[in-house]
Design a protein around this motif. Structure first.
Motif, PDB file in Angstrom:
ATOM      1  N   VAL A  90      -8.437  11.855  -5.380  1.00 22.55           N
ATOM      2  CA  VAL A  90      -8.010  10.928  -4.211  1.00 22.55           C
ATOM      3  C   VAL A  90      -6.361  10.326  -4.464  1.00 22.55           C
ATOM      4  CG1 VAL A  90     -10.218  10.616  -3.389  1.00 22.55           C
ATOM      5  CG2 VAL A  90      -9.050   8.992  -5.048  1.00 22.55           C
ATOM      6  N   ASP A  91      -5.700  10.001  -3.669  1.00 20.04           N
ATOM      7  CA  ASP A  91      -4.649   9.018  -4.139  1.00 20.04           C
ATOM      8  C   ASP A  91      -4.642   7.643  -3.896  1.00 20.04           C
ATOM      9  OD1 ASP A  91      -3.153  11.885  -4.277  1.00 20.04           O
ATOM     10  OD2 ASP A  91      -3.354  11.891  -2.061  1.00 20.04           O
ATOM     11  N   PHE A 148       0.725  -1.185  -0.136  1.00 14.14           N
ATOM     12  CA  PHE A 148       0.157   0.033   0.001  1.00 14.14           C
ATOM     13  C   PHE A 148       0.950   1.186   0.060  1.00 14.14           C
ATOM     14  CE2 PHE A 148      -2.021  -3.563   2.091  1.00 14.14           C
ATOM     15  CZ  PHE A 148      -3.250  -3.733   1.348  1.00 14.14           C
ATOM     16  N   ASP A 149       0.861   1.929  -0.917  1.00 12.49           N
ATOM     17  CA  ASP A 149       1.748   3.038  -0.992  1.00 12.49           C
ATOM     18  C   ASP A 149       1.261   4.406  -0.308  1.00 12.49           C
ATOM     19  OD1 ASP A 149       3.556   4.739  -1.836  1.00 12.49           O
ATOM     20  OD2 ASP A 149       3.057   4.978  -4.206  1.00 12.49           O
ATOM     21  N   LEU A 150       1.488   4.366   1.111  1.00 12.61           N
ATOM     22  CA  LEU A 150       1.016   5.242   1.841  1.00 12.61           C
ATOM     23  C   LEU A 150       1.819   6.477   1.933  1.00 12.61           C
ATOM     24  CD1 LEU A 150       0.002   2.915   5.285  1.00 12.61           C
ATOM     25  CD2 LEU A 150      -1.384   3.739   3.166  1.00 12.61           C
ATOM     26  N   ALA A 151       3.051   6.403   1.425  1.00 12.72           N
ATOM     27  CA  ALA A 151       4.062   7.341   1.500  1.00 12.72           C
ATOM     28  C   ALA A 151       3.717   8.330   0.474  1.00 12.72           C
ATOM     29  CB  ALA A 151       5.395   6.780   1.238  1.00 12.72           C
ATOM     30  N   ALA A 163       1.303  -6.590  12.517  1.00 13.41           N
ATOM     31  CA  ALA A 163       2.408  -7.081  11.779  1.00 13.41           C
ATOM     32  C   ALA A 163       3.417  -6.336  11.810  1.00 13.41           C
ATOM     33  CB  ALA A 163       1.894  -7.442  10.450  1.00 13.41           C
ATOM     34  N   GLU A 164       4.752  -6.595  11.877  1.00 14.13           N
ATOM     35  CA  GLU A 164       6.085  -6.012  11.851  1.00 14.13           C
ATOM     36  C   GLU A 164       6.224  -5.287  10.466  1.00 14.13           C
ATOM     37  OE1 GLU A 164       9.158  -7.747  14.311  1.00 14.13           O
ATOM     38  OE2 GLU A 164       7.493  -7.821  15.779  1.00 14.13           O
ATOM     39  N   HIS A 165       5.888  -6.052   9.275  1.00 12.45           N
ATOM     40  CA  HIS A 165       6.157  -5.422   7.965  1.00 12.45           C
ATOM     41  C   HIS A 165       5.145  -4.360   7.837  1.00 12.45           C
ATOM     42  CE1 HIS A 165       2.918  -8.701   6.897  1.00 12.45           C
ATOM     43  NE2 HIS A 165       2.115  -7.544   7.122  1.00 12.45           N
ATOM     44  N   ALA A 166       3.994  -3.929   8.666  1.00  9.87           N
ATOM     45  CA  ALA A 166       3.125  -2.888   8.456  1.00  9.87           C
ATOM     46  C   ALA A 166       3.719  -1.597   8.959  1.00  9.87           C
ATOM     47  CB  ALA A 166       1.772  -3.153   8.894  1.00  9.87           C
ATOM     48  N   LEU A 167       4.559  -1.688  10.002  1.00  5.58           N
ATOM     49  CA  LEU A 167       5.045  -0.530  10.691  1.00  5.58           C
ATOM     50  C   LEU A 167       5.949   0.382   9.959  1.00  5.58           C
ATOM     51  CD1 LEU A 167       5.798  -1.988  14.096  1.00  5.58           C
ATOM     52  CD2 LEU A 167       4.015  -0.457  13.632  1.00  5.58           C
ATOM     53  N   PRO A 168       6.948   0.165   9.096  1.00  2.00           N
ATOM     54  CA  PRO A 168       7.707   1.063   8.004  1.00  2.00           C
ATOM     55  C   PRO A 168       6.692   1.961   7.196  1.00  2.00           C
ATOM     56  CG  PRO A 168       8.536  -1.051   8.054  1.00  2.00           C
ATOM     57  CD  PRO A 168       7.512  -1.178   8.784  1.00  2.00           C
ATOM     58  N   SER A 169       5.740   1.049   6.407  1.00  2.00           N
ATOM     59  CA  SER A 169       4.879   1.742   5.713  1.00  2.00           C
ATOM     60  C   SER A 169       3.964   2.945   6.364  1.00  2.00           C
ATOM     61  CB  SER A 169       3.902   0.865   4.976  1.00  2.00           C
ATOM     62  OG  SER A 169       4.449  -0.056   4.392  1.00  2.00           O
ATOM     63  N   LEU A 170       3.492   2.373   7.535  1.00  2.00           N
ATOM     64  CA  LEU A 170       2.584   3.205   8.197  1.00  2.00           C
ATOM     65  C   LEU A 170       3.530   4.566   8.883  1.00  2.00           C
ATOM     66  CD1 LEU A 170       0.379   0.815  10.237  1.00  2.00           C
ATOM     67  CD2 LEU A 170      -0.266   2.387   8.608  1.00  2.00           C
ATOM     68  N   ARG A 171       4.692   4.245   9.280  1.00  2.00           N
ATOM     69  CA  ARG A 171       5.571   5.529   9.483  1.00  2.00           C
ATOM     70  C   ARG A 171       5.899   6.279   8.457  1.00  2.00           C
ATOM     71  NH1 ARG A 171       7.833   5.000  14.111  1.00  2.00           N
ATOM     72  NH2 ARG A 171       7.792   2.810  14.338  1.00  2.00           N
ATOM     73  N   GLN A 172       5.955   5.922   7.242  1.00  2.00           N
ATOM     74  CA  GLN A 172       6.147   6.753   6.207  1.00  2.00           C
ATOM     75  C   GLN A 172       4.670   7.434   5.477  1.00  2.00           C
ATOM     76  OE1 GLN A 172       8.057   4.151   3.323  1.00  2.00           O
ATOM     77  NE2 GLN A 172       9.771   3.858   4.711  1.00  2.00           N
ATOM     78  N   SER A 173       3.834   6.992   6.207  1.00  2.00           N
ATOM     79  CA  SER A 173       2.672   7.444   5.630  1.00  2.00           C
ATOM     80  C   SER A 173       2.342   8.865   5.573  1.00  2.00           C
ATOM     81  CB  SER A 173       1.430   6.827   6.696  1.00  2.00           C
ATOM     82  OG  SER A 173       0.130   7.403   5.992  1.00  2.00           O
ATOM     83  N   GLN A 174       1.705   9.462   4.442  1.00  2.00           N
ATOM     84  CA  GLN A 174       1.544  11.032   4.387  1.00  2.00           C
ATOM     85  C   GLN A 174      -0.153  11.266   4.497  1.00  2.00           C
ATOM     86  OE1 GLN A 174       3.842  13.434   4.284  1.00  2.00           O
ATOM     87  NE2 GLN A 174       5.122  11.731   4.755  1.00  2.00           N
ATOM     88  N   LEU A 228      -5.336   4.121   9.518  1.00  2.00           N
ATOM     89  CA  LEU A 228      -4.719   5.131   8.350  1.00  2.00           C
ATOM     90  C   LEU A 228      -4.204   6.492   9.162  1.00  2.00           C
ATOM     91  CD1 LEU A 228      -6.916   4.579   5.307  1.00  2.00           C
ATOM     92  CD2 LEU A 228      -4.303   3.712   5.497  1.00  2.00           C
ATOM     93  N   LEU A 229      -5.337   6.798  10.115  1.00  2.04           N
ATOM     94  CA  LEU A 229      -4.946   8.129  10.895  1.00  2.04           C
ATOM     95  C   LEU A 229      -4.238   7.972  12.047  1.00  2.04           C
ATOM     96  CD1 LEU A 229      -8.744   9.331   9.948  1.00  2.04           C
ATOM     97  CD2 LEU A 229      -6.459  10.251   9.093  1.00  2.04           C
ATOM     98  N   SER A 230      -3.957   6.850  12.421  1.00  6.15           N
ATOM     99  CA  SER A 230      -3.158   6.686  13.625  1.00  6.15           C
ATOM    100  C   SER A 230      -1.748   6.844  13.278  1.00  6.15           C
ATOM    101  CB  SER A 230      -3.171   5.100  14.198  1.00  6.15           C
ATOM    102  OG  SER A 230      -4.571   5.111  14.852  1.00  6.15           O
ATOM    103  N   THR A 231      -0.760   6.774  14.352  1.00  6.00           N
ATOM    104  CA  THR A 231       0.774   6.870  14.144  1.00  6.00           C
ATOM    105  C   THR A 231       1.099   5.363  14.355  1.00  6.00           C
ATOM    106  OG1 THR A 231       1.056   7.589  16.386  1.00  6.00           O
ATOM    107  CG2 THR A 231       0.669   9.385  14.786  1.00  6.00           C
ATOM    108  N   ALA A 232       2.393   5.383  13.558  1.00 10.39           N
ATOM    109  CA  ALA A 232       3.129   3.999  13.726  1.00 10.39           C
ATOM    110  C   ALA A 232       3.459   3.948  15.352  1.00 10.39           C
ATOM    111  CB  ALA A 232       3.885   4.037  12.822  1.00 10.39           C
TER     112      ALA A 232
END
Ligand code: NAP
Length: 469
Positions: A323-324, A146-149, A183-194, A170-174
């Motif tokens: 929308v993105d 998911f291209d959240l960045a 899942a640990e793989h989700a954290l980097p994507s959520l951290r970079q989310s814009q 989507l609106l929370s913070t990592a």
């Protein structure tokens, strides 16, 4: 210690297919049926609990508390778990019929509904079920990206509680999610989310919003998020007001009151927004270079269906929303299991009050039952499955007492699995993996370190067996 190897009693034997809430409540009701019964529970995954592990949001640990109840049910010596066993492949329905007096399907609804509008195949358009499975580390969904960045504005179609989970994540913070079992793989994507804005698209009005009051209120309590609704969107039409008065649930009135109150706050000051739109339905998605860029929505009005329920009818008015990303949270859908009848229209196992029928309106298939979402469709909270399971078990009890059941020639399925080279996961195996995941998580300051791939799970389970070399 209950274990698969102890399977094979000579009395009443039941196979339960699936190991989520519906499966465990069915086992519980069977154990309370007043007669000794052996319950063998099968899951295609090596790990139990269905949507409680793979669907309930990681920041909703209180909901996952039901696992304590399931653990008590599993502690019954007449309970056996067979994980990593796919019914329809490793064991056929005929194999089950050869070993059990009754078979209960409780495998839920594993897929999602389609919108059926042009552009649905564009990159950046996702099923909410994929996102939920991904952040929860479900093996079927770990490969999604998911291209959240690159996304600032997200359209979220549907306004049920799955949409609420997706909006909240989507609106929370990592950082807020880090201590959970996400899942640990989700954290980097959520951290970079814009992502700064989620637009919730409801095709009916505020009185028919499918979210629970608690869920929308929880989003408004997030530190960085304003729930925004315009007075026009919060307005309840005359027909809905009457319907609310006559047939509405307390939760629907509470939703309307909440939305009206939010409408007095305008945009708010917080950096992230959940915008609640009503009476709008997507009719097309447009893209650039194969990636979604806008959603065309058609405005709706409400008309009374035959039973008086307000249903949406299109108006001649359209709007384009830039929308993105798009997430579709428009409901789960059942997937057929080989050898088990399937009602393609409803996406469920056709049944009459829990008794499986060969086809809609067809004859009862003696000894076969359905429980939970694959019986009634994907609605209701976890606890709803308890009542549902009790009703199915009432039918099973009556049929068992009346001798309307299968006549299994064999008592122990373990030998057949071994013969086929299927490494069935026992409850003891799962308990070891569970303890290992919790310990690994805690050493990283988290609730649990979830394994997300079946082969990884199986390797770890084998390594944790006492006789592992
Ligand atoms: P849901 O509650 O049935 O909501 C589905 C939403 O999608 C509704 O808003 C529905 O609108 C809309 N929809 C359906 N088809 C559509 C279409 N073609 N175009 C536009 N909108 C469409 O389903 P869900 O959110 O998947 O949840 C499933 C069940 O699990 C629910 O009972 C839910 O409460 C439960 N759940 C609970 C929790 C929790 O307690 N925290 C979390 C997740 C799920 P209409 O109403 O107009 O049909």
């Amino acid at each position: 210690m209950p274990d698969s190897t102890s399977a094979g009693s000579t009395g009443w034997r039941v196979a339960v297919v699936g190991s989520g809430p519906a499966a465990f409540y069915t086992a519980e009701a069977l154990f309370k049926a007043g007669e000794p019964v052996q319950v063998d529970m099968f899951d295609r995954l090596p790990v139990p609990f269905g949507l409680v592990r793979g669907g309930v949001a990681p920041d909703h640990q209180n909901i996952k508390g039901v696992i304590k109840v399931y653990n008590k049910i599993a502690a019954n010596p007449a309970f056996h778990f067979f994980g990593n066993v796919r019914v329809g492949k490793d064991l056929t329905v005929d194999d089950l019929a050869a070993h059990y007096h009754q078979v209960v399907y409780a495998f839920g609804c594993e897929s999602d509904n389609k919108l059926g509008v042009p552009g649905e195949e564009l990159a950046g358009v996702h099923a909410a079920t994929d996102f939920v499975g991904w952040y929860n580390g479900h093996p079927d969904h770990r490969h999604h990206r998911f291209d959240l960045a690159s996304a600032r504005t997200v359209a979220l179609v549907g306004n049920g509680n799955v949409a609420m989970d997706v909006a909240r994540i989507l609106l929370s913070t990592a950082d807020a999610l880090l201590p959970t079992d996400i899942a640990e793989h989700a954290l980097p994507s959520l951290r970079q989310s814009q992502v700064r804005e989620v637009i919730l698209l409801g095709r009916r009005g505020p009185a028919q919003a499918a979210f629970s009051p608690k869920e929308i209120e929880e989003i408004s309590e997030l530190p960085d998020v304003d729930v925004v609704v315009t007075p026009e969107d919060a307005a309840v039409d005359a027909m809905s007001a009457q319907w609310l008065e006559k047939d509405g649930a307390r939760s629907q009135t509470r939703n309307v009151e909440f939305l009206r109150e939010r409408a007095t706050h305008g945009e708010g000051e917080k950096p992230k927004k959940l915008r609640c739109r009503f009476l709008v339905a997507p009719v097309g998605l447009k893209g650039e270079d194969g990636h979604v860029r806008s959603v065309r929505v058609q405005h709706m009005k409400l008309v009374a269906a035959g039973d008086g329920t307000p249903r949406p009818e299109p108006r001649d008015a359209f709007e384009d929303l830039a929308v993105d990303l798009v997430f579709k949270a428009i409901g789960y859908r059942g997937v057929p299991c080989p050898g088990v009848p399937f009602d393609d229209k409803k996406g469920i196992v056709p049944n009459v009050e829990g008794r499986v029928v060969e086809k809609v309106g067809g004859a009862v298939r003696t000894g076969h039952y359905a429980s939970g979402w694959c019986k009634r469709g994907p609605t209701g909270l976890i606890g709803t499955n308890s009542l549902d399971a009790k009703a199915t078990v009432e039918a099973m009890k009556a049929d068992h007492a009346g001798g309307k059941q299968l006549a299994p020639a064999k008592a122990d399925v373990t030998a057949l699995l071994q013969q086929r080279g299927v490494d069935a996961v026992t409850w003891t195996d799962w308990q070891r993996l569970d303890a290992w995941e919790v310990q690994q998580g805690q050493s990283r300051g988290r609730l649990r370190h979830k394994l997300v791939a079946v082969d990884e799970m199986m390797q770890r389970i084998r390594a944790l067996r006492p006789n592992a070399s």
